[in-house]
Design an enzyme around this catalytic site. Structure first.
Site, PDB file in Angstrom:
ATOM      1  N   HIS A 156      -7.469  -5.901   0.539  1.00 53.16           N
ATOM      2  CA  HIS A 156      -6.254  -5.096   0.654  1.00 53.16           C
ATOM      3  C   HIS A 156      -5.518  -5.513   1.935  1.00 53.16           C
ATOM      4  CE1 HIS A 156      -3.904  -1.616  -0.453  1.00 53.16           C
ATOM      5  NE2 HIS A 156      -4.117  -0.998   0.693  1.00 53.16           N
ATOM      6  N   SER A 181       0.836  -1.198   0.000  1.00 52.14           N
ATOM      7  CA  SER A 181       0.000   0.000   0.000  1.00 52.14           C
ATOM      8  C   SER A 181       0.879   1.258   0.000  1.00 52.14           C
ATOM      9  CB  SER A 181      -0.969  -0.064   1.187  1.00 52.14           C
ATOM     10  OG  SER A 181      -2.053   0.798   0.995  1.00 52.14           O
ATOM     11  N   GLU A 191      -9.081  -6.179  -3.143  1.00 51.14           N
ATOM     12  CA  GLU A 191      -8.579  -4.901  -2.625  1.00 51.14           C
ATOM     13  C   GLU A 191      -9.585  -4.209  -1.691  1.00 51.14           C
ATOM     14  OE1 GLU A 191      -5.619  -3.948  -2.555  1.00 51.14           O
ATOM     15  OE2 GLU A 191      -4.581  -4.975  -4.184  1.00 51.14           O
TER      16      GLU A 191
END
Length: 504
Positions: free
Chosen positions: A408, A158, A290
């Site tokens: 995610h 990220s 995600e």
């Protein structure tokens, strides 16, 4: 485990909002027996947080190898405003099954790390300069821990993934690392224009803490006097559409030249296309779903649902982080393509449609663009991967505690222990093979600059994962097994490539 070692002088007092000052010597013996604090961020009252937070943790195998070991350097996720490199968020237990030295770091977050006013008072990127300072610390010191300073793999998820790619572009980070793993985020995506400051966030920070906003010096002078806890705790007041929306707030900027050492002097898109970067072998990945879970809080909240339905033109650019360019067309087209023009409701079709739009807009398309650019312009091979495994735990679990997809950060669950929230995967777990396969890929890559097996990682079997090329866009699908597939989600990303065209 050697924890809480300072790699820079404490960024407090007169050093707040300043680039890090490298720590070149230590008085006496360094006590590395205790975990250091998190950098200022919202946290439970008992959690250890402090502005004096520029520390590294170093983990080494228990046996004393005579040979220097590859170094894995991890840059934590959290949108540049949350999370830490502490062992409860990046525990070494899985990776240290391998012969590696693991380094995890803290860097300044939010306004303390990324305030940029567009002038000499706060040019920006201090949190990135912290990361560079930690990489320099590794170059000077890691040999003493049995690590090889000439074999450093920088990895990040990220915000950490954006960081990995930018270090390949920044003149400050040149020569400090030799491979990269970029998981689930990209500094190149929808917007083509360079961002040179985020003055609006500096103004917002000043307003939140009752500081004047007349000019940069009034903002900075006043924020210098505020307790760090007030700065760290002000994050929730930055959200614009429900909690945690938009996902992206602060970030690295292309620094104008005010005579300072600039971390990022060039638009990342231009740098990649013009080959103005110091590339290394690279693995790029995204997860299947995600930020799909961002749909649930909207659909389950009448006020947010009504706003998204009735004020789509206002809300969509916030939630889906749409740049100014081509905004009106994008807002319409995305509604058409993802929602099929339907009104959102608290039901399964809306969950799927809105979830996919969040996932693609916040992360997926940027990673697609990154992989496609890097495989064309890097001087080194690029491997592309999709993490699709759904085990017992996930960063999004429904009200019954059941994972609903590969969310995610979920790939991190099989590379690090995250004891702040998740149980350890035991050797007897049906999911332990995923840990073994993931750490084997990282171990091979850290050693050879190629993730494929070379005889001493039998858990990978006969895997042949080819590097991606412009003409042959194969990738590794990390589902229940490891499979090589091609053209990851390209049909879905076509609408984005049409809305935000570039010459690859």
């Amino acid at each position: 485990a050697y924890r809480g070692i300072r790699y820079a002088d404490p960024p407090v007092g007169a050093l707040r909002f300043q680039p890090p000052k490298l720590k070149l010597q230590y008085e006496g013996v360094v006590d590395a027996s205790e975990e250091g604090p998190a950098c200022p961020l919202p946290a439970p009252p008992t959690y250890y947080v402090d502005e004096d937070c520029l520390t590294v943790n170093v983990y080494t195998p228990t046996h004393n190898s005579t040979k220097q070991l590859p170094v894995i350097f991890f840059i934590h996720p959290g949108g540049f405003y949350a999370m830490t490199g502490r062992s409860d968020l990046a525990g070494p237990h899985y990776l240290l099954d391998r012969d590696v030295v693991l380094v995890t770091i803290n860097y300044r977050l939010g306004s303390l790390g990324f305030m940029s006013t567009g002038d000499a008072l706060a040019p920006g990127n201090n949190g990135m300069k912290d990361q560079v300072a930690a990489l320099k610390w590794v170059q000077r010191n890691i040999a003493a821990f049995g690590g090889d300073p000439n074999l450093v793999t920088i990895t990040g998820c990220s915000a950490g993934s954006i960081s990995v790619i930018l270090h390949m572009i920044s003149p400050m980070a040149k020569g400090l690392f030799h491979r990269g793993i970029a998981m689930s985020a990209s500094p190149v995506g929808k917007g083509v224009e360079a961002i040179t400051h985020q003055r609006h966030l500096a103004v917002r920070q000043a307003q939140i803490l009752n500081c004047p906003t007349d000019n940069s010096s009034a903002i900075v002078d006043c924020l210098m006097t505020k307790p760090w806890r007030e700065l760290g705790d002000s994050l929730p007041k930055f959200w614009e559409f429900g909690e945690g929306d938009p996902v992206g707030l602060w970030g690295p900027v292309v620094e104008p030249d005010f005579g300072q050492e600039r971390y990022l002097p060039i638009n990342p898109l231009d740098a990649i296309k013009q080959g103005k970067m110091h590339t290394v072998p690279l693995i790029v990945s995204q997860t299947t779903d995600e930020f799909f879970w961002k749909a649930f809080p909207v659909l389950q909240n009448e006020t947010l649902l009504k706003a998204m339905n009735e004020e789509w033109e206002r809300v969509a650019p916030i939630s889906f982080m749409l740049p100014k360019e081509n905004r009106a067309a994008a807002v319409q087209k995305l509604r058409e393509v993802y929602l099929k023009g339907n009104k959102l409701a608290n039901d399964k079709p809306s969950e799927k449609a809105l979830g996919q739009l969040y996932g693609d807009s916040v992360i997926g398309f940027g990673v697609h663009r990154l992989a496609n650019l890097m495989c064309r312009h890097s001087k080194h091979p690029v491997w592309y991967s999709e993490f699709a495994y759904v085990g017992n735990n996930s960063h999004y679990e429904d009200s019954h505690g059941k994972p609903q997809g590969a969310a995610h950060h979920d790939d991190l669950l099989y590379v690090f222990t995250l004891s702040y929230r998740f149980p350890v995967i035991s050797l007897h777990s049906q999911h332990s093979h995923v840990v073994d396969e993931m750490t084997a890929l990282w171990y091979n890559f850290a050693r050879y600059g190629d993730p494929n097996p070379r005889g001493d990682t039998p858990e990978l079997g006969g895997l042949r994962w080819p590097a991606m090329t412009a003409a042959d866009r194969r990738y590794l699908h990390r589902g229940p097994q490891l499979q090589v597939r091609q053209n990851l989600f390209e049909d879905r990303f076509k609408v984005w490539d049409d809305l935000y065209p570039i010459q690859y």
